[in-house]
Design an enzyme around this catalytic site. Structure first.
Site, PDB file in Angstrom:
ATOM      1  N   ARG A  49      -3.843   8.998   5.509  1.00 17.45           N
ATOM      2  CA  ARG A  49      -4.089   9.621   4.203  1.00 17.45           C
ATOM      3  C   ARG A  49      -2.982  10.606   3.806  1.00 17.45           C
ATOM      4  O   ARG A  49      -2.969  11.109   2.687  1.00 17.45           O
ATOM      5  CB  ARG A  49      -5.438  10.338   4.212  1.00 17.45           C
ATOM      6  CG  ARG A  49      -6.588   9.345   4.404  1.00 17.45           C
ATOM      7  CD  ARG A  49      -7.916   9.998   4.247  1.00 17.45           C
ATOM      8  NE  ARG A  49      -8.076  10.405   2.845  1.00 17.45           N
ATOM      9  CZ  ARG A  49      -9.002  11.233   2.423  1.00 17.45           C
ATOM     10  NH1 ARG A  49      -9.874  11.746   3.267  1.00 17.45           N
ATOM     11  NH2 ARG A  49      -9.091  11.549   1.157  1.00 17.45           N
ATOM     12  N   CYS A  50      -2.055  10.862   4.721  1.00 17.42           N
ATOM     13  CA  CYS A  50      -0.972  11.828   4.469  1.00 17.42           C
ATOM     14  C   CYS A  50       0.304  11.090   4.066  1.00 17.42           C
ATOM     15  O   CYS A  50       0.777  10.208   4.773  1.00 17.42           O
ATOM     16  CB  CYS A  50      -0.736  12.648   5.742  1.00 17.42           C
ATOM     17  SG  CYS A  50       0.719  13.706   5.668  1.00 17.42           S
ATOM     18  N   ARG A  51       0.861  11.469   2.942  1.00 18.36           N
ATOM     19  CA  ARG A  51       2.079  10.823   2.442  1.00 18.36           C
ATOM     20  C   ARG A  51       3.235  10.960   3.421  1.00 18.36           C
ATOM     21  O   ARG A  51       3.942   9.997   3.709  1.00 18.36           O
ATOM     22  CB  ARG A  51       2.458  11.402   1.078  1.00 18.36           C
ATOM     23  CG  ARG A  51       3.704  10.750   0.475  1.00 18.36           C
ATOM     24  CD  ARG A  51       4.032  11.303  -0.911  1.00 18.36           C
ATOM     25  NE  ARG A  51       4.227  12.738  -0.935  1.00 18.36           N
ATOM     26  CZ  ARG A  51       5.379  13.349  -0.673  1.00 18.36           C
ATOM     27  NH1 ARG A  51       6.447  12.644  -0.364  1.00 18.36           N
ATOM     28  NH2 ARG A  51       5.478  14.663  -0.724  1.00 18.36           N
TER      29      ARG A  51
END
Length: 113
Positions: free
Chosen positions: A9-11
């Site tokens: 979920r983390c870019r």
């Protein structure tokens, strides 16, 4: 083998994973929110990073602000906080042999791949 502690979920974590995929090297993905590192594993990672536990904490996370901010915590207490709340662990972490980097900025990963 190279290992990436990854949060899909983390870019920045996705960008780190993409960099590893493009490197053509074999690596293992650890979804650390599901497979939470043990205190011993975190201690090893911290030694590989060469940093104190506080530098691995995401201090802007709500859980940090609510439960820990402003408190004097020992290394072990900080490590235990990250084990209990893995969202507090900075990401991505890439480990290669006995060295590790936090992939922020992304170029840090190139130093050990």
């Amino acid at each position: 083998m190279i290992k990436i502690y990854h949060n899909p979920r983390c870019r920045k974590s996705r960008e780190g994973l993409d960099l590893l995929e493009k490197s053509g090297k074999d690596f293992e993905v650890v979804l650390y929110l599901e497979n939470v590192p043990t205190p011993n594993e975190l201690q090893t990672i911290l030694k590989q990073l060469g940093i104190p536990a506080m530098e691995l904490v995401r201090k802007n996370e709500a859980i940090w602000k609510e439960k820990y901010k402003g408190k004097t915590l020992s290394e072990n207490e900080i490590i235990n906080a990250m084990v209990e709340n893995p969202k507090l662990i900075e990401r991505p972490i890439v480990v290669n042999g006995n060295r590790a980097v936090i992939g922020r900025p992304l170029e840090e990963i190139n130093k050990i791949v």
